[in-house]
Design a protein around this motif. Structure first.
Motif, PDB file in Angstrom:
ATOM      1  N   LYS A   1      -2.598  13.418  -3.954  1.00 52.42           N
ATOM      2  CA  LYS A   1      -1.430  14.095  -3.297  1.00 52.42           C
ATOM      3  C   LYS A   1      -0.751  12.612  -3.339  1.00 52.42           C
ATOM      4  O   LYS A   1      -0.569  12.279  -4.181  1.00 52.42           O
ATOM      5  CB  LYS A   1      -2.428  13.464  -1.883  1.00 52.42           C
ATOM      6  N   PRO A   2       0.304  13.513  -2.357  1.00 51.86           N
ATOM      7  CA  PRO A   2       1.683  12.508  -2.270  1.00 51.86           C
ATOM      8  C   PRO A   2       1.365  11.499  -1.532  1.00 51.86           C
ATOM      9  O   PRO A   2       1.588  10.808  -0.908  1.00 51.86           O
ATOM     10  CB  PRO A   2       2.633  14.130  -1.713  1.00 51.86           C
ATOM     11  N   VAL A   3       0.596  10.975  -2.626  1.00 51.00           N
ATOM     12  CA  VAL A   3       0.194   9.421  -2.255  1.00 51.00           C
ATOM     13  C   VAL A   3       0.800   8.490  -2.922  1.00 51.00           C
ATOM     14  O   VAL A   3      -0.007   8.785  -4.446  1.00 51.00           O
ATOM     15  CB  VAL A   3      -1.024   9.078  -1.296  1.00 51.00           C
ATOM     16  N   ARG A   4       1.069   7.875  -3.133  1.00 54.85           N
ATOM     17  CA  ARG A   4       1.957   6.218  -4.007  1.00 54.85           C
ATOM     18  C   ARG A   4       0.747   5.480  -4.660  1.00 54.85           C
ATOM     19  O   ARG A   4      -0.186   5.153  -3.272  1.00 54.85           O
ATOM     20  CB  ARG A   4       2.979   5.278  -3.692  1.00 54.85           C
ATOM     21  N   ARG A   5       0.300   4.797  -5.146  1.00 55.19           N
ATOM     22  CA  ARG A   5      -0.667   4.250  -5.901  1.00 55.19           C
ATOM     23  C   ARG A   5      -0.699   2.522  -4.745  1.00 55.19           C
ATOM     24  O   ARG A   5      -1.083   1.841  -4.344  1.00 55.19           O
ATOM     25  CB  ARG A   5      -0.047   3.371  -7.605  1.00 55.19           C
ATOM     26  N   SER A   6       0.850   1.969  -4.605  1.00 54.67           N
ATOM     27  CA  SER A   6       0.627   1.292  -3.894  1.00 54.67           C
ATOM     28  C   SER A   6       0.758   1.944  -2.227  1.00 54.67           C
ATOM     29  O   SER A   6       0.328   0.609  -1.439  1.00 54.67           O
ATOM     30  CB  SER A   6       2.484   0.856  -3.130  1.00 54.67           C
ATOM     31  N   GLU A   7       0.899   2.910  -1.562  1.00 61.50           N
ATOM     32  CA  GLU A   7       1.003   3.074  -0.609  1.00 61.50           C
ATOM     33  C   GLU A   7      -0.729   2.868  -0.323  1.00 61.50           C
ATOM     34  O   GLU A   7      -1.842   2.921   0.530  1.00 61.50           O
ATOM     35  CB  GLU A   7       1.104   4.565   0.529  1.00 61.50           C
ATOM     36  N   PHE A   8      -1.440   3.724  -1.836  1.00 62.49           N
ATOM     37  CA  PHE A   8      -2.992   3.377  -1.529  1.00 62.49           C
ATOM     38  C   PHE A   8      -3.708   2.423  -1.141  1.00 62.49           C
ATOM     39  O   PHE A   8      -4.521   1.749  -0.029  1.00 62.49           O
ATOM     40  CB  PHE A   8      -3.685   3.992  -2.755  1.00 62.49           C
ATOM     41  N   LEU A   9      -3.123   1.120  -2.135  1.00 62.66           N
ATOM     42  CA  LEU A   9      -3.483  -0.367  -2.295  1.00 62.66           C
ATOM     43  C   LEU A   9      -3.244  -1.172  -0.708  1.00 62.66           C
ATOM     44  O   LEU A   9      -3.922  -1.841  -0.410  1.00 62.66           O
ATOM     45  CB  LEU A   9      -3.075  -1.122  -3.239  1.00 62.66           C
ATOM     46  N   LEU A  10      -1.946  -0.903   0.053  1.00 68.62           N
ATOM     47  CA  LEU A  10      -1.789  -1.631   1.468  1.00 68.62           C
ATOM     48  C   LEU A  10      -2.583  -0.908   2.361  1.00 68.62           C
ATOM     49  O   LEU A  10      -2.826  -1.682   3.249  1.00 68.62           O
ATOM     50  CB  LEU A  10      -0.319  -1.364   1.303  1.00 68.62           C
ATOM     51  N   GLY A  11      -2.794   0.540   2.321  1.00 67.95           N
ATOM     52  CA  GLY A  11      -3.330   1.247   2.770  1.00 67.95           C
ATOM     53  C   GLY A  11      -5.128   0.651   3.306  1.00 67.95           C
ATOM     54  O   GLY A  11      -5.796   0.420   4.163  1.00 67.95           O
ATOM     55  N   LYS A  12      -5.561  -0.118   2.264  1.00 66.55           N
ATOM     56  CA  LYS A  12      -7.659  -0.272   1.597  1.00 66.55           C
ATOM     57  C   LYS A  12      -6.625  -1.390   2.298  1.00 66.55           C
ATOM     58  O   LYS A  12      -8.074  -1.833   2.684  1.00 66.55           O
ATOM     59  CB  LYS A  12      -7.511   0.082   0.726  1.00 66.55           C
ATOM     60  N   PHE A  13      -5.404  -2.142   2.313  1.00 64.02           N
ATOM     61  CA  PHE A  13      -5.573  -3.970   2.911  1.00 64.02           C
ATOM     62  C   PHE A  13      -5.560  -4.231   3.957  1.00 64.02           C
ATOM     63  O   PHE A  13      -6.277  -4.457   4.792  1.00 64.02           O
ATOM     64  CB  PHE A  13      -4.395  -4.759   2.212  1.00 64.02           C
ATOM     65  N   LEU A  14      -4.930  -2.666   4.418  1.00 66.01           N
ATOM     66  CA  LEU A  14      -4.588  -3.045   6.306  1.00 66.01           C
ATOM     67  C   LEU A  14      -6.125  -2.943   6.798  1.00 66.01           C
ATOM     68  O   LEU A  14      -6.276  -3.246   8.448  1.00 66.01           O
ATOM     69  CB  LEU A  14      -3.947  -1.545   6.334  1.00 66.01           C
ATOM     70  N   GLY A  15      -6.445  -2.091   6.472  1.00 68.45           N
ATOM     71  CA  GLY A  15      -8.237  -1.398   7.001  1.00 68.45           C
ATOM     72  C   GLY A  15      -8.652  -2.871   6.971  1.00 68.45           C
ATOM     73  O   GLY A  15      -9.094  -2.872   8.007  1.00 68.45           O
ATOM     74  N   ILE A  16      -8.684  -3.618   6.211  1.00 69.47           N
ATOM     75  CA  ILE A  16      -9.792  -5.269   5.797  1.00 69.47           C
ATOM     76  C   ILE A  16      -9.047  -5.675   6.875  1.00 69.47           C
ATOM     77  O   ILE A  16      -9.996  -5.971   7.792  1.00 69.47           O
ATOM     78  CB  ILE A  16      -9.356  -5.427   4.030  1.00 69.47           C
ATOM     79  N   VAL A  17      -7.735  -5.654   7.248  1.00 71.12           N
ATOM     80  CA  VAL A  17      -7.126  -6.441   8.223  1.00 71.12           C
ATOM     81  C   VAL A  17      -7.926  -6.388   9.242  1.00 71.12           C
ATOM     82  O   VAL A  17      -8.027  -7.057  10.092  1.00 71.12           O
ATOM     83  CB  VAL A  17      -5.712  -6.666   8.234  1.00 71.12           C
ATOM     84  N   PHE A  18      -7.715  -5.205   9.671  1.00 74.48           N
ATOM     85  CA  PHE A  18      -8.242  -4.653  10.809  1.00 74.48           C
ATOM     86  C   PHE A  18      -9.578  -4.968  11.212  1.00 74.48           C
ATOM     87  O   PHE A  18     -10.287  -4.665  11.819  1.00 74.48           O
ATOM     88  CB  PHE A  18      -8.071  -3.054  11.585  1.00 74.48           C
ATOM     89  N   LEU A  19     -10.571  -4.776  10.060  1.00 79.82           N
ATOM     90  CA  LEU A  19     -11.465  -5.067  10.402  1.00 79.82           C
ATOM     91  C   LEU A  19     -11.952  -6.962  10.292  1.00 79.82           C
ATOM     92  O   LEU A  19     -13.171  -7.355  11.868  1.00 79.82           O
ATOM     93  CB  LEU A  19     -12.331  -4.178   8.421  1.00 79.82           C
ATOM     94  N   VAL A  20     -11.624  -7.231   9.560  1.00 81.40           N
ATOM     95  CA  VAL A  20     -11.267  -8.970  10.200  1.00 81.40           C
ATOM     96  C   VAL A  20     -10.857  -9.145  11.597  1.00 81.40           C
ATOM     97  O   VAL A  20     -11.736  -9.682  11.921  1.00 81.40           O
ATOM     98  CB  VAL A  20     -10.412  -9.455   8.726  1.00 81.40           C
TER      99      VAL A  20
END
Length: 366
Positions: free
Chosen positions: A102-121
């Protein structure tokens, strides 16, 4: 820009949802909450027979140390396990191909995953901090009940005596605040003291003046000592520096998650990421101790060793500097400027780490 942020937020929200559904993380969080909340009971086992002597200082310090330690330990376990499985799980389930198609950059994928971890912590630390606050409140209730049981000996109604002495102190402060002639102030305070002395004696008809004065002075001295102990209990338990300690623990957990994410961008298994991140975390805690011991050697340290030490300090953050609970328990004041400096250092370290992670992930063959 707004569209990119929206995609990052969506990926972060989905990452948080997936992490919350994992049974291992839920078990860890529940166990952490139970352990933090029961720190008062653990303190009684670790420091027995202190209640009988009225020595609550060691127990309060134990609760604070135990609670902060549990938050740091279980927070690290949650951050590490959840981050190490991000990319390997996506590769194993092959969902990463669908997302990147989809129109999702790898940087957006990685930052989104890290943001989810931040929310979890954030969620985990918030829940454990609430349990920690409840354990401190429980310890305060126990300490206050014990103080009341000590000081009400010999008084028919000690709370009433405390209230009366506090009213006297308030009226005395008002007299002093009005200013004026010193002799008139002294006379007014003496009249006030005489008034409360007779009230303490039950109206002044049944006791002589010497006994009235003795009872009143005893009441004032007892309440003064009681207030001193109460202030000490409140100062220890309601220590605002604990907020700094929790913030720095959170920063350390986010840095650990960033390191795990960085390693997972080139690692082939989550086990490798977990082991490597744990070793870096351990080295980060021992780094300051090793540096102090090494630098004490003075002339024996060569320029190459100093360069290696500087490179190690640059690559691996000094995790031990983020642990200030020992300073708090020792009674040392930790200024907010020091806390903000460490938070700023953590922020810069994370920005650089995420930037390097994005570069590596962009060139990784998937």
């Amino acid at each position: 820009m707004i569209t990119s942020l929206h995609r990052i937020m969506v990926i972060g929200r989905n990452t948080l949802t997936e992490a919350v559904r994992r049974k291992v993380l839920n078990v860890l969080l529940v166990f952490a909450l139970a352990l933090v909340a029961s720190s008062v009971l653990v303190s009684q086992l670790a420091t027995p027979d202190l209640d009988n002597a009225g020595l609550f200082d060691p127990q309060i310090k134990f609760v604070k140390d135990f609670g902060c330690g549990a938050i740091g330990l279980f927070g690290f376990a949650i951050a590490l396990l959840s981050t190490a499985q991000l990319i390997p799980d996506e590769l194993e389930k092959r969902t990463i191909y669908t997302i990147l198609a989809k129109p999702v950059r790898r940087s957006e994928f990685l930052l989104g995953k890290f943001l989810g971890i931040v929310f979890l912590v954030v969620l985990a630390v918030a829940l454990m901090s609430i349990a920690f606050s409840l354990s401190l409140y429980w310890q305060e209730v126990r300490a206050m009940a014990y103080a009341d049981s000590i000081y009400d000996v010999g008084f028919s109604n000690f709370p009433e005596v405390v209230d009366k002495v506090h009213r006297y102190e308030a009226e005395e402060a008002q007299i002093q605040a009005r200013g004026g002639d010193a002799a008139m102030q002294t006379q007014a305070i003496r009249a006030l003291d005489e008034k409360y002395r007779r009230e303490e004696a039950g109206g002044g008809a049944a006791k002589n003046s010497v006994e009235e004065e003795t009872n009143w002075e005893r009441s004032k001295d007892t309440v003064e000592a009681y207030d001193r102990d109460v202030r000490q209990i409140h100062d220890q338990i309601r220590d605002p520096q604990l907020i700094e300690a929790i913030l720095l623990i959170f920063a350390k957990l986010i840095m650990s998650a960033g390191i795990a994410l960085f390693i997972s961008t080139f690692a082939t298994s989550s086990i490798f990421t977990i082991v490597t991140t744990f070793l870096i975390y351990l080295i980060g805690h021992l780094e300051s101790v090793a540096r102090d011991v090494w630098l004490q050697r003075g002339a024996e340290v060569t320029i190459w060793q100093s360069g290696l030490l500087g490179l190690l300090s640059l690559l691996i953050p000094d995790m031990n500097s983020f642990t200030i609970v020992d300073e708090i328990l020792a009674g040392n004041h930790v200024p907010w400027t020091h806390t903000f400096d460490l938070l700023g250092y953590a922020g810069v370290y994370l920005v650089v780490l995420l930037a390097v992670s994005i570069v590596i992930f962009d060139y990784r063959e998937i």
